[in-house]
Every structure is written in C-alpha cells, then in structure tokens.
Scaffold this motif. Structure first.
Motif, PDB file in Angstrom:
ATOM      1  N   THR A 110       0.875  -1.167   0.000  1.00 26.71           N
ATOM      2  CA  THR A 110       0.000   0.000   0.000  1.00 26.71           C
ATOM      3  C   THR A 110       0.909   1.213   0.000  1.00 26.71           C
ATOM      4  OG1 THR A 110      -1.688  -1.145   1.293  1.00 26.71           O
ATOM      5  CG2 THR A 110      -1.816   1.248   1.222  1.00 26.71           C
ATOM      6  N   ILE A 111       0.810   2.000  -1.058  1.00 30.05           N
ATOM      7  CA  ILE A 111       1.603   3.226  -1.121  1.00 30.05           C
ATOM      8  C   ILE A 111       0.756   4.315  -0.489  1.00 30.05           C
ATOM      9  CG2 ILE A 111       2.925   4.792  -2.591  1.00 30.05           C
ATOM     10  CD1 ILE A 111       2.814   2.528  -4.752  1.00 30.05           C
ATOM     11  N   ARG A 112       1.189   4.729   0.722  1.00 35.21           N
ATOM     12  CA  ARG A 112       0.348   5.652   1.483  1.00 35.21           C
ATOM     13  C   ARG A 112       0.517   7.095   1.002  1.00 35.21           C
ATOM     14  NH1 ARG A 112      -1.115   2.696   5.951  1.00 35.21           N
ATOM     15  NH2 ARG A 112       0.446   1.400   6.991  1.00 35.21           N
ATOM     16  N   SER A 113       1.775   7.458   0.708  1.00 28.44           N
ATOM     17  CA  SER A 113       1.994   8.824   0.232  1.00 28.44           C
ATOM     18  C   SER A 113       3.228   8.887  -0.641  1.00 28.44           C
ATOM     19  CB  SER A 113       2.144   9.787   1.411  1.00 28.44           C
ATOM     20  OG  SER A 113       3.329   9.525   2.116  1.00 28.44           O
ATOM     21  N   TRP A 114       3.210   9.850  -1.545  1.00 30.10           N
ATOM     22  CA  TRP A 114       4.336  10.105  -2.440  1.00 30.10           C
ATOM     23  C   TRP A 114       4.327  11.616  -2.678  1.00 30.10           C
ATOM     24  CZ3 TRP A 114       7.473   6.512  -5.375  1.00 30.10           C
ATOM     25  CH2 TRP A 114       8.335   7.149  -6.284  1.00 30.10           C
ATOM     26  N   ASP A 115       5.141  12.316  -1.892  1.00 27.27           N
ATOM     27  CA  ASP A 115       5.107  13.782  -1.951  1.00 27.27           C
ATOM     28  C   ASP A 115       6.432  14.359  -2.397  1.00 27.27           C
ATOM     29  OD1 ASP A 115       3.343  13.442   1.090  1.00 27.27           O
ATOM     30  OD2 ASP A 115       2.476  13.937  -0.856  1.00 27.27           O
ATOM     31  N   THR A 116       6.350  15.286  -3.331  1.00 26.63           N
ATOM     32  CA  THR A 116       7.537  16.030  -3.717  1.00 26.63           C
ATOM     33  C   THR A 116       7.511  17.334  -2.936  1.00 26.63           C
ATOM     34  OG1 THR A 116       7.443  15.081  -5.920  1.00 26.63           O
ATOM     35  CG2 THR A 116       8.802  17.035  -5.647  1.00 26.63           C
ATOM     36  N   ASN A 117       8.543  17.560  -2.147  1.00 23.80           N
ATOM     37  CA  ASN A 117       8.610  18.774  -1.328  1.00 23.80           C
ATOM     38  C   ASN A 117       9.721  19.669  -1.828  1.00 23.80           C
ATOM     39  OD1 ASN A 117       6.648  17.771   0.636  1.00 23.80           O
ATOM     40  ND2 ASN A 117       8.253  16.299   1.114  1.00 23.80           N
ATOM     41  N   TYR A 118       9.405  20.921  -1.936  1.00 24.20           N
ATOM     42  CA  TYR A 118      10.389  21.864  -2.464  1.00 24.20           C
ATOM     43  C   TYR A 118      10.452  23.081  -1.576  1.00 24.20           C
ATOM     44  CZ  TYR A 118      12.265  25.496  -5.501  1.00 24.20           C
ATOM     45  OH  TYR A 118      12.992  26.533  -6.006  1.00 24.20           O
ATOM     46  N   PHE A 119      11.663  23.406  -1.121  1.00 26.70           N
ATOM     47  CA  PHE A 119      11.798  24.587  -0.273  1.00 26.70           C
ATOM     48  C   PHE A 119      13.141  25.253  -0.537  1.00 26.70           C
ATOM     49  CE2 PHE A 119      12.161  20.529   1.859  1.00 26.70           C
ATOM     50  CZ  PHE A 119      13.448  20.510   2.344  1.00 26.70           C
ATOM     51  N   VAL A 120      13.153  26.272  -1.347  1.00 27.41           N
ATOM     52  CA  VAL A 120      14.311  27.095  -1.705  1.00 27.41           C
ATOM     53  C   VAL A 120      15.554  26.267  -2.046  1.00 27.41           C
ATOM     54  CG1 VAL A 120      15.584  29.195  -1.167  1.00 27.41           C
ATOM     55  CG2 VAL A 120      13.328  28.855  -0.224  1.00 27.41           C
ATOM     56  N   THR A 121      16.457  26.083  -1.100  1.00 23.79           N
ATOM     57  CA  THR A 121      17.687  25.357  -1.439  1.00 23.79           C
ATOM     58  C   THR A 121      17.590  23.860  -1.147  1.00 23.79           C
ATOM     59  OG1 THR A 121      18.637  25.758   0.720  1.00 23.79           O
ATOM     60  CG2 THR A 121      19.206  27.316  -1.035  1.00 23.79           C
ATOM     61  N   GLY A 122      16.427  23.451  -0.735  1.00 23.52           N
ATOM     62  CA  GLY A 122      16.296  22.027  -0.426  1.00 23.52           C
ATOM     63  C   GLY A 122      15.108  21.414  -1.129  1.00 23.52           C
ATOM     64  N   GLY A 123      15.124  20.119  -1.254  1.00 25.76           N
ATOM     65  CA  GLY A 123      13.979  19.448  -1.860  1.00 25.76           C
ATOM     66  C   GLY A 123      14.094  17.974  -1.561  1.00 25.76           C
ATOM     67  N   ASN A 124      12.957  17.320  -1.533  1.00 25.31           N
ATOM     68  CA  ASN A 124      13.010  15.867  -1.388  1.00 25.31           C
ATOM     69  C   ASN A 124      11.739  15.228  -1.901  1.00 25.31           C
ATOM     70  OD1 ASN A 124      10.953  15.677   0.750  1.00 25.31           O
ATOM     71  ND2 ASN A 124      12.490  16.543   2.106  1.00 25.31           N
TER      72      ASN A 124
END
Lengths: 226, 115
Positions: free
Chosen positions: A115-129
């Motif tokens: 079960t894939i609960r979440s898949w989020d791309t997070n972006y914040f200025v000099t960082g990301g994941n």
C-alpha cells in the motif's frame, strides 16, 4: 562540577539513542524462516496517493531488490496481464482473491502486497526531497500468515549542495522538478527489502537471522492470520 | 611506526573497496520497463526488447546470472512477434535457471495457445 554536567549530557544523549528498539531478523520475522518461501508473486499496489505514477514506479522497480534478496520473482508485467484477464485489475480487488488461488495458478509460495500511502515532492528554496510512505506485507499462500512486513517513510533528498547558494537554488529546482523517479523508487524499495530475510538464491540464506538493526516499530506483529 | 600506518591505511582501503556483490546483472532494465509500461509504443517496445537481449548477453560476459523473469519476458515478446522457436528457447531457459517458474511457463503457454 563540569565533569558531572558532561556526564549527565552524555547519558541523556545515549538514552535518547536507545529509545529506538531494534531486533534481529529472526526475532522480527520467525515465520519467514520456518515457512522458507522460495518464490514471490508481486501483485498490483494499492495506491492511496495522488501520484498516478506511483503504482507503475513500484511495479517496474520492485523485482530487482526482491530478486537480489534471493527470491524467484514471477515476471511482474505478465502477472498483471493474467490477473486482468481474471477481472482483477487493481490492488483493492487483489486483496479479495483467496491466497491459495495464487498457489494454484502460479505455484507461488508467497504474495507481496503493498500500500503506497503517500508520495510527496517537497520543495523549499535550497532544499527538496521526495517522501514516500509505504506498507509492505508478504503473505504465505499455504498458511495465509504474514511472513514479513515493513511500514516505512523514506525521504529521498533532491537538494543541490554545491555550497554556492544561487547554484543550489537552481540545482534544487531543476532536480526536484525533472526528477527521475526510477532511482528514487529503487532507493525506497531497496531500503525496505533490506529488512527481509534472504531467500534460496542468496548466499546467506538461512544464516541472516542474527542480523540486527530491524526497527521493531516498523515491523509490527507477525504471524497474523487473514 | 611508518609500517604500522601503511598497514592501517591498507586495511581501510581494502574494506572501503568491498562493494556490495549482486547476484544478477540488471543493465538498464528498470528504466526501459518503466518507459514501456508508462508509454507503450513501437519505439519503447523495441528498446525494452533490445535491453532484455543485451542484458542476457552482458550477464554472461560479467559472469553474473540472468535475473528471474528476463527470459520469461523475452519469451512473451517473441511470442507476440511470432517467433515460436525463440519463445520456447527462452521459456526453457527460464525453467532451467529457475525451477520455480515451471507452472508460470505452463500458464503462459496455455494463455498463448488459447489466443
């Protein structure tokens, strides 16, 4: 006086570290060693995310870590095709199929549900994941028991890190926007499958029960009957 | 003293070089499979089929095994392309390498025969 303060600080840090309970593979997954499945059938994922790609990414990257863990993996694209022919199209429908049917049809020792609960791309200025949360469950087709399970959140860093802040902002934006998700899916699957006791084709088959470091909270209880 | 330093350094170098040994050779399999799955087309199919063939050849050269399902997948593609002999050769290879595949191959042949 200073020495006492240092001592207190050290003890606090160490006891903080000790709060994550880890167990051995044998302790976490005893049924995996008694059942000793040699073949794994991977069925379509239950995708609870808004990332339409997530199930496909999983299906095209999970065979590798499972095979490297020493298991025979039935060719996934065709498992899906055969299941479609039977009217079973997605992960939700698959969970309604009795496990022994998979043994009858494929001769599979175990079935892997995810079960894939979440898949989020997070972006914040000099960082990301990219943050992926998934729950994996391997069930025996003969006993119906859960042989192995793992519930994890994996954070894959896509940040720029050259030290030059402007370059990093641009690099992060590019790498987070046009990120190649296949290596990320690989990283997530690989990390989770590393907790699985190894199978027949692996050199350490039957010997890795002593391997430590399995985080108990991610494994929950084993031996449940469906 | 200097000899001891060299020895310690050598130990670090050797353990550092101890890379994780894989059982199988995978080539670019995940990428071509993902592309073919997500954007099925003549082009992506050609590329994926070529990758499967290349992977099998490369595995022999690198002294690594062919992963589970590779021969099986290629057999199915050869069946679609009408190459019966190649299809059977690859199905047989799959079963030779992995006895666990026997029933799956029989199932595939039954499905192909029913078409």
């Amino acid at each position: 006086m200073l020495r006492n303060i240092i001592l207190v600080v050290v003890i606090t840090i160490l006891s903080g570290c000790a709060s994550v309970v880890t167990v051995t593979k044998q302790q976490a997954y005893p049924d995996m060693y008694t059942d000793a499945p040699t073949s794994i059938l991977v069925v379509p994922a239950i995708n609870q995310t808004t990332a339409a790609d997530a199930a496909e990414l999983y299906a095209t990257t999970i065979a590798q870590p499972l095979a490297e863990a020493g298991y025979y993996v039935f060719s996934i694209p065709f498992v899906e095709k055969f299941l479609e022919r039977e009217g079973v199209v997605d992960g939700e429908q698959v969970s309604n199929v009795p496990l022994d049917k998979f043994r009858d049809l494929f001769d599979a020792d175990a079935v892997l549900f995810v079960t894939i609960r979440s898949w989020d791309t997070n972006y914040f200025v000099t960082g990301g994941n990219v943050t992926v949360a998934a729950k994996f469950e391997l069930r025996s087709t003969s006993t119906q028991k859960v042989l192995w399970q793992y519930d994890d959140v994996v954070i894959h860093n896509t940040s720029g890190n050259s030290g030059n802040i402007l370059a990093d902002i641009i690099a992060t934006a590019i790498s987070t926007a046009i990120v190649d998700y296949v290596p990320i899916a690989h990283a997530v699957n690989g990390r989770i499958v590393s907790s699985m006791p190894v199978g027949k084709y692996h050199a350490r088959h039957g010997q890795d029960g002593i391997d430590k470091g399995i985080i108990q909270s991610k494994t929950q209880a084993t031996g449940e009957v469906k | 003293m200097k000899l001891a330093r060299i020895m310690i350094l050598s130990v670090f170098l050797v353990t550092g070089c101890n890379s994780v040994k894989t059982i199988y050779h995978w080539g670019d399999y995940s990428n071509t499979l993902y592309t073919y799955t997500k954007e099925p087309s003549t082009a992506s199919r050609i590329e994926h089929k070529a990758e499967l063939i290349e992977l099998i050849g490369e595995a022999a050269n690198k002294n690594k095994r062919v992963p589970p399902g590779i021969h099986f997948e290629l057999a199915m593609l050869e069946a679609e392309d009408g190459n019966q002999k190649l299809m059977m050769a690859h199905f047989n290879n799959e079963v030779t390498l992995f006895p666990e595949a026997k029933k799956y191959v029989a199932l595939a042949l039954k499905e192909l025969g029913a078409k």
